[in-house]
Design an enzyme around this catalytic site. Sequence first.
Site, mmCIF file in Angstrom:
data_model
loop_
_atom_site.group_PDB
_atom_site.id
_atom_site.type_symbol
_atom_site.label_atom_id
_atom_site.label_comp_id
_atom_site.label_asym_id
_atom_site.label_seq_id
_atom_site.Cartn_x
_atom_site.Cartn_y
_atom_site.Cartn_z
ATOM 1 C CG HIS A 208 4.593 -2.251 0.413
ATOM 2 N ND1 HIS A 208 3.554 -2.035 -0.459
ATOM 3 C CD2 HIS A 208 4.817 -1.055 1.018
ATOM 4 C CE1 HIS A 208 3.182 -0.769 -0.400
ATOM 5 N NE2 HIS A 208 3.929 -0.154 0.492
ATOM 6 C CD GLU B 111 4.744 0.134 5.334
ATOM 7 O OE1 GLU B 111 4.277 1.290 5.280
ATOM 8 O OE2 GLU B 111 5.701 -0.253 4.632
ATOM 9 C CG HIS B 112 -0.459 -0.800 3.206
ATOM 10 N ND1 HIS B 112 -0.984 0.462 2.986
ATOM 11 C CD2 HIS B 112 0.740 -0.815 2.585
ATOM 12 C CE1 HIS B 112 -0.129 1.169 2.264
ATOM 13 N NE2 HIS B 112 0.925 0.414 2.007
ATOM 14 C CD GLU C 122 2.415 2.539 -1.781
ATOM 15 O OE1 GLU C 122 3.636 2.567 -1.564
ATOM 16 O OE2 GLU C 122 1.587 2.054 -0.976
#
Length: 411
Positions: free
Chosen positions: A48, A51-52, A126
Amino acid sequence: MIQFERFVLSNGLKVLVHEDKSTPMAVVNVLYDVGARDENPNKTGFAHLFEHLMFGGSINIPSYDEPLQVAGGENNAFTTNDLTNYYCQLPAENIETAFWLESDRMLSLAFGKKSLDTQRKVVSEEFKEHYINKPYGDVWHKMRELAYTTHPYRWMTIGKELSHIENATLEDVKAFFHKHYTPNNAILVVAGNITLEQVKVLAEKWFGPIPSGEQYVRNLPQEPKQTAPRKLEVKANVPLDALYKCWHIYSRTDSRYYTTDLIGEILGGGASSRLFQSLVKEKKLFSNIECYHMGSTDTGLLTIEGKLVKGVSMADAEAAIDEEIKKLQELGVTDKELEKVKNKTESMMAFEDMSVMNRATSIAMYEQLGDADLINKELEMYQAVTAAQIAKECSIIFDENNSNTLYYFAN
């Protein structure tokens, strides 16, 4: 039928092409066969985080978004426990911009301390916002740990704990990238107003020179069969008591997956489902209730979750769910009800396939499962499910020894 052509570059990159002349647009979708299940248990959340990081610029292109916007495009990405998917859509005449951008970050992502610090902070915020501070935000952290003892589905895509992302080093990140973000671990799907020949030329030009990388061989620990019920009570500052119950189900490529999917629809797929009609509308025990699964590649979980009406006891709520399951096990499903959920599934699949972007993503995901042509075969598999198969699987899945129950009490 969704038509596509397939070829493989010498570096192992699989390329699938879906021509659609009815749109002026083109989609370039790159799926990397890496998800949270491929992480080190002591260094989770990396798929994840990537992904950033992949939007943080590559060596030759400091800003990914700017050239794409100039070319009239838009982009996004998502990560699951099973895969990471990047996609962009732009006018077909500008498609080479997408090839340039995607190939450059596959070849030479810019690893800098500044980019890592920035994205690590974004992901940490997040994590806090959605999983620590949000009501019921920790449900799936707790449920995964309860339901899985061995398989890496034990942790969520965001990561097992915040410290894993906070402590991620540049060396950790580089090692993860070079292990997974390689042509032989990727699937490129190009869809829209393009031709096969055009894509062959562009794929060879932009992706062909990238070294294939070492082949990643997935060898994950398998979850043993659950032999006793597991239960957990949580008290938190939330508005309503909530009940979550999960049962282990089959992998995405198992033929019984389709039966299980329809069971979920029958029990809790919307306002006309059994659980909603009985426990929300008639008995008024729950304010909302649903039944669903994640579509996991490996063996997943079928879940019933509901928020209780104030004043209803957890014992009464659970007993009412058990009663509905027992009814389905003992009396089965009528032909009319089965036909209804099959029709609903068919219309959902047709709706999903309307956009060229969705078609591109679906082709990539089916290819990752082992056969892109599954996109054209699945409807038949749903249509073939019988009432007898529903009854059989209900008796197997809803075994108390296969259950994981989370009682989430409001303080």
